[in-house]
Scaffold this motif. Structure first.
Motif, short mmCIF file in Angstrom:
data_model
loop_
_atom_site.label_atom_id
_atom_site.label_comp_id
_atom_site.label_asym_id
_atom_site.label_seq_id
_atom_site.Cartn_x
_atom_site.Cartn_y
_atom_site.Cartn_z
N LEU A 98 0.83 -1.20 0.00
CA LEU A 98 0.00 0.00 0.00
C LEU A 98 0.86 1.25 0.00
CD1 LEU A 98 -2.59 1.63 0.31
CD2 LEU A 98 -2.56 1.08 2.76
N LEU A 99 1.93 1.24 0.80
CA LEU A 99 2.84 2.38 0.85
C LEU A 99 3.57 2.55 -0.48
CD1 LEU A 99 3.90 4.58 2.70
CD2 LEU A 99 5.58 2.95 3.59
N ALA A 100 3.98 1.45 -1.08
CA ALA A 100 4.67 1.50 -2.38
C ALA A 100 3.76 2.07 -3.46
CB ALA A 100 5.15 0.11 -2.77
N ALA A 101 2.46 1.85 -3.32
CA ALA A 101 1.51 2.31 -4.33
C ALA A 101 1.47 3.83 -4.43
CB ALA A 101 0.12 1.78 -4.03
N SER A 102 1.97 4.52 -3.40
CA SER A 102 2.00 5.99 -3.44
C SER A 102 2.97 6.51 -4.49
CB SER A 102 2.38 6.55 -2.06
OG SER A 102 3.73 6.25 -1.75
N PHE A 160 12.98 5.19 -1.78
CA PHE A 160 12.53 4.82 -0.44
C PHE A 160 11.35 5.71 -0.07
CE2 PHE A 160 16.80 3.30 -0.65
CZ PHE A 160 16.85 2.17 0.17
N VAL A 161 10.23 5.09 0.32
CA VAL A 161 9.04 5.87 0.65
C VAL A 161 8.53 5.52 2.04
CG1 VAL A 161 8.32 6.16 -1.74
CG2 VAL A 161 7.53 4.16 -0.46
N GLY A 162 7.84 6.48 2.64
CA GLY A 162 7.28 6.28 3.97
C GLY A 162 7.81 7.32 4.94
N ASP A 185 7.93 12.53 2.74
CA ASP A 185 6.96 13.60 2.97
C ASP A 185 5.54 13.06 3.03
OD1 ASP A 185 6.26 13.08 0.31
OD2 ASP A 185 7.61 14.62 -0.46
N ILE A 186 4.60 13.96 3.21
CA ILE A 186 3.21 13.56 3.36
C ILE A 186 2.67 12.89 2.11
CG2 ILE A 186 2.32 15.79 2.57
CD1 ILE A 186 0.85 13.47 5.32
N PHE A 187 3.29 13.16 0.96
CA PHE A 187 2.81 12.56 -0.29
C PHE A 187 3.11 11.06 -0.37
CE2 PHE A 187 3.45 17.08 -1.29
CZ PHE A 187 2.17 17.39 -1.69
N SER A 188 3.94 10.57 0.55
CA SER A 188 4.23 9.14 0.56
C SER A 188 3.42 8.41 1.62
CB SER A 188 5.72 8.89 0.79
OG SER A 188 6.10 9.32 2.09
#
Length: 232
Positions: A98-102, A160-162, A185-188
């Motif tokens: 789900l996080l990667a989908a951002s 790297f996201v989150g 950031d908030i976009f992730s």
């Protein structure tokens, strides 16, 4: 198909309603508050606002972990209860997926990150292929040093996201240099609308055997098991 998606696996509390290809409602907060007191009122408010009745739902989707042990349990328990009481299918989606989908527009590897403390992270490796999120390396709990060493061998950029990425940003940049891109950031933040979209294609689970994916035992449980082995 009308889908209700529930995510309580992190500080982000996310609820969404999907009707076919259209997201008709989404509720998101990013607060350090008890999800158990807020998730059902959030579901009720969103469904009333969208004029969707429980009987209209065709499927429940839940973020199954890893993440906060308590948070994941709350979401999975509520999702199972709703699916059972409404007699509709349930699907679970990796909280890391789900996080990667951002990062759906990113063309290379994606490494979603939750902090696991003591130099370790919950992560996996994903990328989008023909618009679909695919798993390159399964979700795992691993030391950040070992993970970055593995990624270095890819010789390609890794995003790297989150929000937890910021806790490890210095180490990531030191280990991977320009190969690493960091977006904390908030976009992730995870989006419940993405959860609903991912869950539509996930297989239906057995309600009685479905459990959260913690990846590893909670620290208290691990210590208890070690003590039991020592006593025996």
């Amino acid at each position: 198909m009308k889908v209700l998606a529930i995510d309580t696996s992190t500080y982000t509390l996310g609820i969404s309603l999907l009707d076919g290809e259209q997201v008709i409602g989404e509720y998101i907060t990013n607060l350090k508050k008890n999800h158990s007191l807020r998730v059902m009122p959030a579901i009720d408010t969103l469904m009333k606002e969208c004029e969707v009745k429980p009987a209209d739902l065709d499927k429940i989707v839940v973020a199954k972990g890893p993440g906060s042990y308590t948070g994941v349990r709350i979401g999975v328990t509520i999702a199972k209860t709703l699916a059972w009481s409404l007699n509709i299918p349930l699907s679970g989606v990796s909280s890391l997926a789900l996080l990667a989908a951002s990062a759906r527009l990113y063309p290379s590897y994606i490494s979603p990150v939750f902090d696991a403390r003591r130099g370790r992270v919950y992560t996996g490796l994903y990328r989008f292929e023909e618009g679909k999120l695919t798993v390159v390396d399964e979700d795992q709990n691993i030391s950040l040093i070992d993970w970055c060493s593995r990624l270095k061998e890819l010789k390609e950029e890794v995003l790297f996201v989150g929000q937890d990425v910021l806790l490890h940003e210095d180490s990531i940049r030191e280990l991977l240099g320009g190969q690493a891109l960091v977006r904390g950031d908030i976009f992730s933040a995870p989006r419940p609308a993405d959860l609903a979209r991912l869950g539509v294609e996930e297989p239906v689970v057995d309600l009685h055997s479905f459990v959260p994916n913690y990846i590893r035992l909670a620290e208290a449980e691990a210590k208890w098991l070690e003590q039991q082995k020592a006593d025996n």
